[in-house]
Write a protein that holds these residues in place. Structure first.
Motif, short mmCIF file in Angstrom:
data_model
loop_
_atom_site.label_atom_id
_atom_site.label_comp_id
_atom_site.label_asym_id
_atom_site.label_seq_id
_atom_site.Cartn_x
_atom_site.Cartn_y
_atom_site.Cartn_z
N LEU A 196 0.84 -1.20 0.00
CA LEU A 196 0.00 0.00 0.00
C LEU A 196 0.87 1.25 0.00
O LEU A 196 0.52 2.26 -0.62
CB LEU A 196 -0.93 -0.01 1.22
CG LEU A 196 -1.86 -1.23 1.34
CD1 LEU A 196 -2.70 -1.13 2.60
CD2 LEU A 196 -2.75 -1.37 0.11
N ARG A 197 2.00 1.20 0.69
CA ARG A 197 2.90 2.37 0.72
C ARG A 197 3.51 2.63 -0.64
O ARG A 197 3.89 3.76 -0.95
CB ARG A 197 4.01 2.14 1.74
CG ARG A 197 3.56 2.10 3.19
CD ARG A 197 4.72 1.87 4.12
NE ARG A 197 5.75 2.89 3.92
CZ ARG A 197 6.97 2.82 4.47
NH1 ARG A 197 7.31 1.78 5.20
NH2 ARG A 197 7.85 3.78 4.26
N ARG A 198 3.60 1.60 -1.47
CA ARG A 198 4.19 1.76 -2.80
C ARG A 198 3.15 2.07 -3.87
O ARG A 198 3.41 1.90 -5.06
CB ARG A 198 4.98 0.51 -3.17
CG ARG A 198 6.13 0.24 -2.20
CD ARG A 198 7.10 -0.78 -2.72
NE ARG A 198 8.22 -0.96 -1.79
CZ ARG A 198 9.33 -1.63 -2.09
NH1 ARG A 198 9.46 -2.19 -3.28
NH2 ARG A 198 10.30 -1.75 -1.20
N GLY A 199 1.97 2.47 -3.46
CA GLY A 199 0.97 2.94 -4.42
C GLY A 199 -0.02 1.90 -4.90
O GLY A 199 -0.85 2.20 -5.76
N ASP A 204 -6.15 -4.02 -5.88
CA ASP A 204 -5.05 -4.63 -6.63
C ASP A 204 -4.24 -5.59 -5.76
O ASP A 204 -3.76 -6.62 -6.24
CB ASP A 204 -4.12 -3.53 -7.18
CG ASP A 204 -4.80 -2.70 -8.26
OD1 ASP A 204 -5.78 -3.20 -8.84
OD2 ASP A 204 -4.37 -1.55 -8.49
N LEU A 205 -4.08 -5.27 -4.49
CA LEU A 205 -3.38 -6.18 -3.58
C LEU A 205 -4.15 -7.49 -3.43
O LEU A 205 -3.56 -8.58 -3.47
CB LEU A 205 -3.20 -5.51 -2.22
CG LEU A 205 -2.60 -6.39 -1.11
CD1 LEU A 205 -1.23 -6.91 -1.50
CD2 LEU A 205 -2.51 -5.60 0.20
N THR A 210 -4.64 -13.44 -4.96
CA THR A 210 -5.61 -14.50 -5.26
C THR A 210 -5.59 -14.95 -6.71
O THR A 210 -6.37 -15.81 -7.10
CB THR A 210 -7.03 -14.02 -4.92
OG1 THR A 210 -7.31 -12.81 -5.63
CG2 THR A 210 -7.16 -13.76 -3.42
N THR A 211 -4.72 -14.39 -7.54
CA THR A 211 -4.64 -14.76 -8.95
C THR A 211 -3.53 -15.78 -9.15
O THR A 211 -2.45 -15.65 -8.60
CB THR A 211 -4.38 -13.52 -9.81
OG1 THR A 211 -5.41 -12.56 -9.58
CG2 THR A 211 -4.37 -13.88 -11.29
#
Length: 318
Positions: A196-199, A204-205, A210-211
Motif C-alpha cells: 500500500l505504501r508503494r501505491g 489490486d493487492l 488470489t490470482t
C-alpha cells in the motif's frame, strides 16, 4: 433448576464441553456437528447438506450453521477439479478446532495430525489462558476496529496496517484455502502494508494475492501469502522532482493618471500609454478624415518688386 441425568451405556456420542458451551456456535451448528460425529465409522461419506436435511436444517439455517462452523475452525472445505474436469468439493468436519494446515495434514492422512484427544493436546503457544471454552475468539476480538496492532518497526502508519490486515482477512471469501486467523493476518500485515505504501490499492493487492493459485491447493495459507508478498513486491514509487519555481515576472509599471482629451465632442478623459495627447478614438478619426480630405499645399504667390527698384533698373539700362 433441578437436573436429572443418567449416563447412557450404548448409542451415545461423546461431546466436548468446548463444543457444547461454545459461545459462537448456535444450536443448529452444535447439533449438526454432534450428529455427524456420531455416525458409524463404516457409513458412506455424504455431503454435509444431506445430513443437515435429515435434521431439518435447510436454506438460511443450514448456511448460517455452516458459516459458524467454518469461522470457528470446525469445518474445512477443498474445491478441486477432478481428472475428467469436474469440480468436486471435499469437506472435513472435526470435533476440535483445526487450523488450515492441521486440516490439510489430517486430510492427507499424516500420522499424529489430530490423533490426540482435545484434553491431551498441548497448547499451541504459551500456557492456558483465562478462557476455558472453545478455541475461537469472541466476536468482539474479530472486529477490525478493536484489534490492537503491535508498534510498527518502520514508518508504516497504523492506518496502512489496519487496511492491509483487512485485505488479508477478506481473502477467505475469494478462496477458502486462503483462510487466515486474526494473529496470522497480523503477522503478514506489515509486508502487505508495504504494498500500500508503494501505491498499490487494496483491490489490486487482493487481486495479486488470489490470482494464479496452485491447481493442487494450498498447504499453508501463511507460508504461501508470505512468499507471494515478498516475491511480487512492486518497485517503490519514484518520488516526484522538486518543481522549479517559475521565473519572476517584471514588476508592472504604475498606471498613468487620467487626462482630458482636447478632441472634438463632449468632454472625455483617457489614460495615456505614452506621451499621446489625444485619445485613441480622436486619433483614429483624425487619421480617417485626413485621408478623405487631404489638406491642400499652398502655392507661393510672387511678390512684385518696388517701383524704385524698377526705375533704377531702367535708368541703368538694365
Amino acid at each position: 433448576m433441578l437436573r436429572h441425568a443418567i449416563a447412557p451405556v450404548r448409542r451415545y456420542t461423546k461431546a466436548s464441553h468446548d463444543v457444547v458451551r461454545h459461545p459462537q456456535l448456535n444450536s443448529d451448528a452444535k447439533v449438526l456437528l454432534l450428529y455427524v460425529q456420531g455416525l458409524p465409522e463404516d457409513s458412506a461419506p455424504k455431503p454435509l447438506s444431506e445430513y443437515a436435511g435429515r435434521l431439518g436444517l435447510k436454506g438460511r439455517a443450514y448456511q448460517k450453521a455452516k458459516q459458524l462452523l467454518t469461522e470457528c475452525g470446525y469445518l474445512h472445505e477443498w474445491r478441486e477439479q477432478g481428472v475428467r474436469g469436474r469440480w468436486v468439493t471435499e469437506q472435513l468436519l472435526a470435533n476440535v478446532t483445526l487450523t488450515r494446515e492441521e486440516a490439510t495434514r489430517s486430510r492427507e492422512g499424516e500420522a499424529g495430525a489430530v490423533a490426540a484427544p482435545p484434553s491431551e493436546r498441548p497448547p499451541t503457544v504459551g500456557g492456558p489462558g483465562d478462557r476455558s471454552v472453545g478455541d475461537c475468539p469472541p466476536k468482539e476480538e474479530l472486529e477490525e476496529k478493536n484489534l490492537p496492532h503491535p508498534p510498527p518497526e518502520d514508518d508504516t502508519p497504523p492506518s496502512d496496517l489496519a487496511e492491509a490486515e483487512g485485505v488479508l482477512l477478506s481473502l477467505r471469501y475469494v478462496n477458502r484455502d486462503l483462510l487466515l486467523g486474526v494473529r496470522e493476518a497480523r503477522l503478514l500485515a506489515a509486508a502487505a502494508a508495504e504494498w500500500l505504501r508503494r501505491g498499490v490499492t487494496a483491490a489490486d493487492l487482493r487481486r495479486a494475492l488470489t490470482t494464479g493459485l496452485p491447481a493442487d491447493g494450498i498447504r499453508s495459507a501463511v507460508g504461501f501469502l508470505r512468499h507471494r508478498l515478498l516475491q511480487k513486491l512492486p518497485a517503490a514509487r519514484v518520488q516526484a522532482l522538486t518543481p522549479v519555481p517559475p521565473p519572476e515576472r517584471p514588476a508592472t509599471p504604475a498606471r498613468r493618471l487620467l487626462v482630458t482629451c482636447p478632441g472634438p465632442g463632449t468632454e472625455h478623459v483617457f489614460r495615456p500609454r505614452a506621451e499621446e495627447t489625444h485619445c485613441s478614438r480622436c486619433r483614429t478619426t483624425a487619421t480617417y478624415e485626413s485621408t478623405l480630405h487631404p489638406v491642400p499645399v499652398p502655392v507661393p504667390v510672387p511678390v512684385p518688386e518696388p517701383w524704385r527698384t524698377r526705375v533704377q533698373k531702367c535708368v541703368s539700362g538694365g
